[in-house]
Motif scaffolding. Structure first.
Motif, PDB file in Angstrom:
ATOM      1  N   LYS A 112     -66.508   4.578  -7.070  1.00  0.00           N
ATOM      2  CA  LYS A 112     -67.291   5.107  -5.949  1.00  0.00           C
ATOM      3  C   LYS A 112     -67.422   6.628  -6.073  1.00  0.00           C
ATOM      4  O   LYS A 112     -68.490   7.202  -5.830  1.00  0.00           O
ATOM      5  N   LYS A 113     -66.301   7.262  -6.463  1.00  0.00           N
ATOM      6  CA  LYS A 113     -66.330   8.720  -6.615  1.00  0.00           C
ATOM      7  C   LYS A 113     -67.213   9.125  -7.798  1.00  0.00           C
ATOM      8  O   LYS A 113     -67.848  10.180  -7.769  1.00  0.00           O
ATOM      9  N   ALA A 114     -67.240   8.296  -8.818  1.00  0.00           N
ATOM     10  CA  ALA A 114     -68.096   8.593  -9.973  1.00  0.00           C
ATOM     11  C   ALA A 114     -69.571   8.530  -9.565  1.00  0.00           C
ATOM     12  O   ALA A 114     -70.386   9.340 -10.014  1.00  0.00           O
ATOM     13  N   CYS A 115     -69.899   7.594  -8.704  1.00  0.00           N
ATOM     14  CA  CYS A 115     -71.285   7.487  -8.234  1.00  0.00           C
ATOM     15  C   CYS A 115     -71.651   8.721  -7.414  1.00  0.00           C
ATOM     16  O   CYS A 115     -72.756   9.264  -7.532  1.00  0.00           O
ATOM     17  N   ALA A 116     -70.712   9.155  -6.576  1.00  0.00           N
ATOM     18  CA  ALA A 116     -70.974  10.294  -5.692  1.00  0.00           C
ATOM     19  C   ALA A 116     -71.113  11.587  -6.499  1.00  0.00           C
ATOM     20  O   ALA A 116     -71.882  12.482  -6.123  1.00  0.00           O
ATOM     21  N   ASP A 117     -70.386  11.690  -7.603  1.00  0.00           N
ATOM     22  CA  ASP A 117     -70.417  12.925  -8.383  1.00  0.00           C
ATOM     23  C   ASP A 117     -70.209  12.605  -9.872  1.00  0.00           C
ATOM     24  O   ASP A 117     -69.115  12.759 -10.407  1.00  0.00           O
ATOM     25  N   PRO A 118     -71.285  12.190 -10.534  1.00  0.00           N
ATOM     26  CA  PRO A 118     -71.157  11.743 -11.931  1.00  0.00           C
ATOM     27  C   PRO A 118     -70.652  12.844 -12.870  1.00  0.00           C
ATOM     28  O   PRO A 118     -70.068  12.541 -13.909  1.00  0.00           O
ATOM     29  N   GLU A 119     -70.882  14.098 -12.497  1.00  0.00           N
ATOM     30  CA  GLU A 119     -70.450  15.199 -13.370  1.00  0.00           C
ATOM     31  C   GLU A 119     -68.987  15.560 -13.100  1.00  0.00           C
ATOM     32  O   GLU A 119     -68.377  16.319 -13.848  1.00  0.00           O
ATOM     33  N   GLY A 120     -68.445  15.047 -12.030  1.00  0.00           N
ATOM     34  CA  GLY A 120     -67.091  15.435 -11.622  1.00  0.00           C
ATOM     35  C   GLY A 120     -66.001  14.666 -12.361  1.00  0.00           C
ATOM     36  O   GLY A 120     -66.260  13.895 -13.292  1.00  0.00           O
ATOM     37  N   LYS A 121     -64.770  14.851 -11.868  1.00  0.00           N
ATOM     38  CA  LYS A 121     -63.598  14.255 -12.508  1.00  0.00           C
ATOM     39  C   LYS A 121     -63.756  12.744 -12.743  1.00  0.00           C
ATOM     40  O   LYS A 121     -63.417  12.239 -13.805  1.00  0.00           O
ATOM     41  N   TYR A 122     -64.242  12.015 -11.747  1.00  0.00           N
ATOM     42  CA  TYR A 122     -64.257  10.554 -11.874  1.00  0.00           C
ATOM     43  C   TYR A 122     -65.423  10.036 -12.699  1.00  0.00           C
ATOM     44  O   TYR A 122     -65.370   8.922 -13.223  1.00  0.00           O
ATOM     45  N   GLY A 123     -66.444  10.852 -12.876  1.00  0.00           N
ATOM     46  CA  GLY A 123     -67.506  10.473 -13.815  1.00  0.00           C
ATOM     47  C   GLY A 123     -66.916  10.264 -15.192  1.00  0.00           C
ATOM     48  O   GLY A 123     -67.351   9.391 -15.958  1.00  0.00           O
ATOM     49  N   LYS A 124     -65.894  11.062 -15.492  1.00  0.00           N
ATOM     50  CA  LYS A 124     -65.271  10.989 -16.829  1.00  0.00           C
ATOM     51  C   LYS A 124     -64.307   9.808 -16.966  1.00  0.00           C
ATOM     52  O   LYS A 124     -63.737   9.586 -18.021  1.00  0.00           O
ATOM     53  N   PHE A 125     -64.114   9.075 -15.885  1.00  0.00           N
ATOM     54  CA  PHE A 125     -63.288   7.863 -15.951  1.00  0.00           C
ATOM     55  C   PHE A 125     -64.073   6.689 -16.558  1.00  0.00           C
ATOM     56  O   PHE A 125     -63.506   5.651 -16.862  1.00  0.00           O
ATOM     57  N   PHE A 126     -65.384   6.870 -16.655  1.00  0.00           N
ATOM     58  CA  PHE A 126     -66.236   5.760 -17.115  1.00  0.00           C
ATOM     59  C   PHE A 126     -67.092   6.231 -18.281  1.00  0.00           C
ATOM     60  O   PHE A 126     -67.056   7.401 -18.655  1.00  0.00           O
ATOM     61  N   TYR A 127     -67.837   5.309 -18.849  1.00  0.00           N
ATOM     62  CA  TYR A 127     -68.788   5.681 -19.900  1.00  0.00           C
ATOM     63  C   TYR A 127     -70.163   5.819 -19.251  1.00  0.00           C
ATOM     64  O   TYR A 127     -70.826   4.807 -19.011  1.00  0.00           O
ATOM     65  N   CYS A 149     -75.238  -4.428 -21.604  1.00  0.00           N
ATOM     66  CA  CYS A 149     -73.974  -3.806 -21.194  1.00  0.00           C
ATOM     67  C   CYS A 149     -74.196  -2.570 -20.312  1.00  0.00           C
ATOM     68  O   CYS A 149     -73.227  -1.893 -19.984  1.00  0.00           O
ATOM     69  N   TRP A 150     -75.441  -2.235 -20.031  1.00  0.00           N
ATOM     70  CA  TRP A 150     -75.713  -1.008 -19.272  1.00  0.00           C
ATOM     71  C   TRP A 150     -76.325  -1.339 -17.928  1.00  0.00           C
ATOM     72  O   TRP A 150     -77.170  -2.218 -17.831  1.00  0.00           O
ATOM     73  N   GLU A 151     -75.901  -0.601 -16.928  1.00  0.00           N
ATOM     74  CA  GLU A 151     -76.389  -0.833 -15.568  1.00  0.00           C
ATOM     75  C   GLU A 151     -76.569   0.528 -14.911  1.00  0.00           C
ATOM     76  O   GLU A 151     -75.852   1.479 -15.239  1.00  0.00           O
ATOM     77  N   GLU A 152     -77.538   0.611 -14.007  1.00  0.00           N
ATOM     78  CA  GLU A 152     -77.762   1.898 -13.341  1.00  0.00           C
ATOM     79  C   GLU A 152     -76.583   2.271 -12.445  1.00  0.00           C
ATOM     80  O   GLU A 152     -76.089   1.449 -11.682  1.00  0.00           O
ATOM     81  N   LEU A 153     -76.171   3.510 -12.565  1.00  0.00           N
ATOM     82  CA  LEU A 153     -75.092   4.005 -11.705  1.00  0.00           C
ATOM     83  C   LEU A 153     -75.711   4.283 -10.341  1.00  0.00           C
ATOM     84  O   LEU A 153     -76.561   5.172 -10.215  1.00  0.00           O
ATOM     85  N   PRO A 154     -75.312   3.519  -9.313  1.00  0.00           N
ATOM     86  CA  PRO A 154     -75.990   3.610  -8.020  1.00  0.00           C
ATOM     87  C   PRO A 154     -76.125   5.055  -7.514  1.00  0.00           C
ATOM     88  O   PRO A 154     -75.175   5.834  -7.613  1.00  0.00           O
ATOM     89  N   GLY A 155     -77.296   5.374  -7.037  1.00  0.00           N
ATOM     90  CA  GLY A 155     -77.530   6.692  -6.448  1.00  0.00           C
ATOM     91  C   GLY A 155     -77.738   7.793  -7.471  1.00  0.00           C
ATOM     92  O   GLY A 155     -77.828   8.973  -7.106  1.00  0.00           O
ATOM     93  N   THR A 156     -77.812   7.456  -8.749  1.00  0.00           N
ATOM     94  CA  THR A 156     -77.991   8.478  -9.786  1.00  0.00           C
ATOM     95  C   THR A 156     -79.045   7.980 -10.779  1.00  0.00           C
ATOM     96  O   THR A 156     -79.500   6.844 -10.679  1.00  0.00           O
ATOM     97  N   ASP A 157     -79.389   8.837 -11.748  1.00  0.00           N
ATOM     98  CA  ASP A 157     -80.304   8.350 -12.789  1.00  0.00           C
ATOM     99  C   ASP A 157     -79.541   8.027 -14.074  1.00  0.00           C
ATOM    100  O   ASP A 157     -80.100   7.948 -15.152  1.00  0.00           O
ATOM    101  N   LYS A 158     -78.229   7.876 -13.932  1.00  0.00           N
ATOM    102  CA  LYS A 158     -77.407   7.562 -15.104  1.00  0.00           C
ATOM    103  C   LYS A 158     -77.128   6.064 -15.214  1.00  0.00           C
ATOM    104  O   LYS A 158     -77.379   5.293 -14.280  1.00  0.00           O
TER     105      LYS A 158
END
Ligand code: TEU
Ligand code: CA
Length: 556
Positions: A112-127, A149-158
Motif C-alpha cells: 500500500k505504501k509503495a502505491c502511495a509513493d513508488p519512489e519512496g522506501k517501500y517502492g524499493k520493496f518490490f520490482y 507477470c506485470w500489473e499496473e501499480l494502482p494509482g500510478t503509471d508504473k
C-alpha cells in the motif's frame, strides 16, 4: 554427517482450511488442529507443517500474506497458535509454519505504501518498472497462474512484478531492507518455539540481472517464468544469509520448495550447513508435465515413477536428506495419480505408501493420505476454488478441448483434489464441520473416513502406523534413516525394489506394481518385516514370489 533432531522424524502436512472446523463456520481452524493432536500423535507423526494461517485476503488461499505477524481471524488468534505450539511440545511434536516470502499480498502495508509513493522506501520493496516506450510490458513472462507477470501499480503509471497471482506482488530480495524484514519475522516466530519452516516457492526470489524477453512458448505470446529463472544466478547468497541469520541460530528445521537446483548445487542446498535442512523431491510430481498445460500432461506410470524416484535418490545420495511425498496441497492425490483407477483399493494404496515411505529422506504425509483420500470427480468448473485450476481450464479450452474434455483434464490435476475437507466420519459433512464446508467434500467420505479407518485394524491408517513404527524401531532405525539406497533389479518392469544398507544390516523393500504375481530372485534369504496383503509372500531361499500388487519389507 552430523545427526540432527529431524532425521528420524515423520512429518505431516496440514492444510488448515480443510483440516477440522471447531466452530461451525465451515473453515478449518487452529483450535481444530489442537483437537486433533492426539489423533496425529497416535498415528506417530512428529513434525506438523501448517500451510499459511497468517492474515490474508485468500486470493491464493493464504499464500498471499497481508501481515506476517498476525493470524487470520478465520483460523483463530495468536493465542490459539501459542497454545498449539505448547500442546504440540507436550506431545514431543514440532510445528512448522509456511514461510511465504517470495511475495506478499497486495493488501500488505508495504505494498500500500509503495502505491502511495513508488519512489519512496517501500517502492524499493518490490520490482517496479515503467512500460516500454512503445507501451508494451517490460517482459513477456507468463505468471504461474496464467497471464503476464506485470500489473499496473494502482494509482500510478508504473507496473509491478508478480510471478504468481496479481494479488501476490514479488518482494525485491536485492534490497537488504527486505531481507532484514524477512529475517526479523522468521526469528520472531522461532522465538515463539516453532520447530521451523517449510519455505515456499523460494527458487523465485532471485531474478536475472537483466530483465529480457524469452521465446514465446504458447499462443499467448508469453514465456514460462521458468526460462527467466534459469538465467538467474546467485540465489545462494540470499539463502546462505537467511540460514545464517535465522534457522541456524535456533537449530530449526527448514524444508525448501526447490524445483530447479543444479546437481552441483545440491550440497549447498542440503549438505552439511546447507541453506535448508531438507528439500522436497518433486521429480515424480513434474513427471509427464507438459509445457502446454495440464490438459497435455502424460501419466506417470509405475516404471516412470520408479525411474524418477531413483534418479532423485541418486543425485542426493548420502550428502543430505530429501523430503519424500506422494502429494501435497498443490498436487492431485498420489493414489489417484500413480495407481490405475480400476485398481485403486487399500492394497494398492499400501503398496505406494511402502515404496515412498522407506526411501532415504524424511517422509511427509499430507492430511487424509493416511485415510486413503482420493481425487474428486469435479462435476463442474463451478466447484473449482483454486486459481490455477480456473486458469488451466481456460488454457485447455483455448487449445480446442470441449468443455467436458477440459473439465476432465483439469479435474485430474486440480489443486482442489487435495484441498477437499478431511473425511473424519461417514456422517454429516464427513464430521469436518457443523456448518457448510467452504469447499465441497469428496462424495466418497461415506466409504473413506477416519472413523472406519480407526475401527479396522487392517486399514490404511493402521498400515501407516506400522510403517512409522518400523522406521522408528531401534532395531532398524539406523538403516532406514541413514542407510544407503541401492535400486534392486531396476530394469524389471512393474517392479520397484531397493535395498537400504547400514553397518552390515540390509533391508529390501520390494513392490509389485502389476496385477499378476511376479517371481524375483533376491540377494539372500529374507525375514519378513512388513507386508501389505493378508497373504504372506511365497519365499523359498533366494526366490521371492509376490502376489499382484504386493509390497514387502525384508531383512536380508
Ligand atoms: O507453490 C509454488 C509452485 O511453483 C507450484 O507448486 C505452483 O503452485 C503450481 O505450479 C501452480 O499450479 C507454492 C505453494 O505451494 C502454492 O500453494 C502457492 O500457490 C505458491 O507457492 C505461491 O505462494
Ligand atoms: Ca472454523
Amino acid at each position: 554427517m552430523d545427526k540432527k533432531w529431524w532425521h528420524d522424524k515423520i512429518a505431516y502436512q496440514i492444510y488448515p482450511k480443510s483440516f477440522y472446523d471447531s466452530n461451525g463456520d465451515g473453515i478449518g481452524d487452529v483450535r481444530g488442529i489442537i483437537q486433533k493432536l492426539d489423533y496425529l500423535k497416535d498415528l506417530g507423526v512428529d513434525i506438523l507443517w501448517l500451510s499459511p494461517i497468517y492474515k490474508s485476503p485468500f486470493a491464493d488461499e493464504g499464500y498471499d500474506i497481508a501481515d506476517y505477524y498476525d493470524i487470520d481471524p478465520r483460523f483463530g488468534t495468536m493465542a490459539d497458535v501459542e497454545e498449539l505450539i505448547a500442546e504440540a511440545k507436550k506431545r514431543d511434536m514440532y510445528i512448522l509454519m509456511d514461510l511465504v516470502v517470495n511475495h506478499c499480498s497486495d493488501e500488505h502495508e508495504w505494498f500500500k505504501k509503495a502505491c502511495a509513493d513508488p519512489e519512496g522506501k517501500y517502492g524499493k520493496f518490490f520490482y517496479l518498472r515503467d512500460r516500454n516506450p512503445d507501451g508494451t510490458l517490460p517482459t513477456n513472462w507468463r505468471s504461474y497462474f496464467g497471464g503476464p507477470c506485470w500489473e499496473e501499480l494502482p494509482g500510478t503509471d508504473k507496473l509491478y512484478l508478480h510471478v504468481f497471482h496479481k494479488k501476490q506482488p514479488d518482494l525485491n530480495w536485492e534490497n537488504p531492507e527486505v531481507r532484514s524484514e524477512v529475517y526479523k519475522n522468521i526469528n520472531w516466530w522461532l522465538e515463539k518455539g516453532l520447530g521451523g519452516f517449510r519455505v515456499d516457492a523460494i527458487i523465485n526470489i532471485k531474478k536475472p540481472e537483466t530483465f529480457a524477453d524469452y521465446p514465446a512458448d504458447r499462443e499467448d505470446g508469453l514465456s514460462n517464468v521458468r526460462h527467466m529463472l534459469e538465467d538467474a544466478r546467485g540465489i545462494g547468497k540470499f539463502l546462505g544469509e537467511m540460514q545464517k541469520e535465522t534457522f541456524s541460530r535456533y537449530d530449526a528445521f527448514s524444508v525448501g520448495e526447490v524445483f530447479n537446483e543444479r546437481k552441483e548445487e545440491i550440497p549447498n542446498y542440503i549438505g552439511e550447513n546447507g541453506y535448508f535442512s531438507s528439500m522436497f523431491d518433486f521429480a515424480e510430481t513434474v513427471c509427464g508435465a507438459s509445457e502446454k498445460g495440464w490438459y497435455d500432461n502424460k501419466p506417470c506410470l509405475p516404471d516412470d515413477y520408479k525411474r524418477c524416484v531413483f534418479e532423485a535418490q541418486k543425485r542426493v545420495g548420502t550428502m543430505g536428506f530429501l523430503s519424500n511425498i506422494i502429494e501435497n496441497h498443490d498436487e492431485p492425490r498420489g493414489v489417484s495419480r500413480y495407481i490405475p483407477a480400476e485398481d485403486l483399493c487399500p492394497a494398492t494404496k499400501k503398496l505406494l505408501a511402502t515404496m515412498y515411505f522407506l526411501l532415504r529422506g524424511i517422509p511427509f504425509i499430507f492430511q487424509g493420505q493416511e485415510l486413503g483420500m482420493e481425487n474428486r470427480n469435479f462435476p463442474s468448473t463451478a466447484e473449482f476454488d483454486d486459481v490455477s485450476s480456473i486458469d488451466e481450464y481456460q488454457v485447455a479450452l483455448a487449445a480446442g478441448l470441449s468443455g467436458e474434455e477440459a473439465l476432465r483434464a483439469v479435474s485430474a490435476y486440480s489443486r482442489d483434489n487435495a484441498r477437499t475437507p478431511v473425511q473424519w466420519t461417514a456422517g454429516k459433512n464427513a464430521g469436518f464441520t457443523e456448518g457448510t464446508p467452504w469447499l465441497n467434500l469428496n462424495e466418497n467420505y461415506v466409504r473413506i473416513n477416519a472413523e472406519d479407518n480407526l475401527a479396522d485394524p487392517d486399514s490404511l491408517y493402521h498400515y501407516y502406523q506400522k510403517l512409522i513404527k518400523l522406521r522408528k524401531d531401534p532395531a532398524y532405525k539406523d538403516t532406514l534413516v541413514y542407510g544407503t539406497l541401492t535400486p534392486y533389479l531396476p530394469e524389471e518392469k512393474n517392479l520397484m525394489a531397493y535395498i537400504r544398507e547400514e553397518g552390515g544390516q540390509r533391508i529390501l523393500v520390494a513392490g509389485n506394481f502389476d496385477r499378476n504375481p511376479k517371481t524375483v530372485t533376491i540377494p539372500s534369504e529374507g525375514r519378513l518385516l512388513l507386508n501389505n496383503l493378508e497373504e504372506a509372500p511365497e519365499m523359498c531361499g533366494e526366490t521371492l514370489r509376490l502376489a499382484g500388487y504386493q509390497a514387502v519389507v525384508l531383512e536380508l
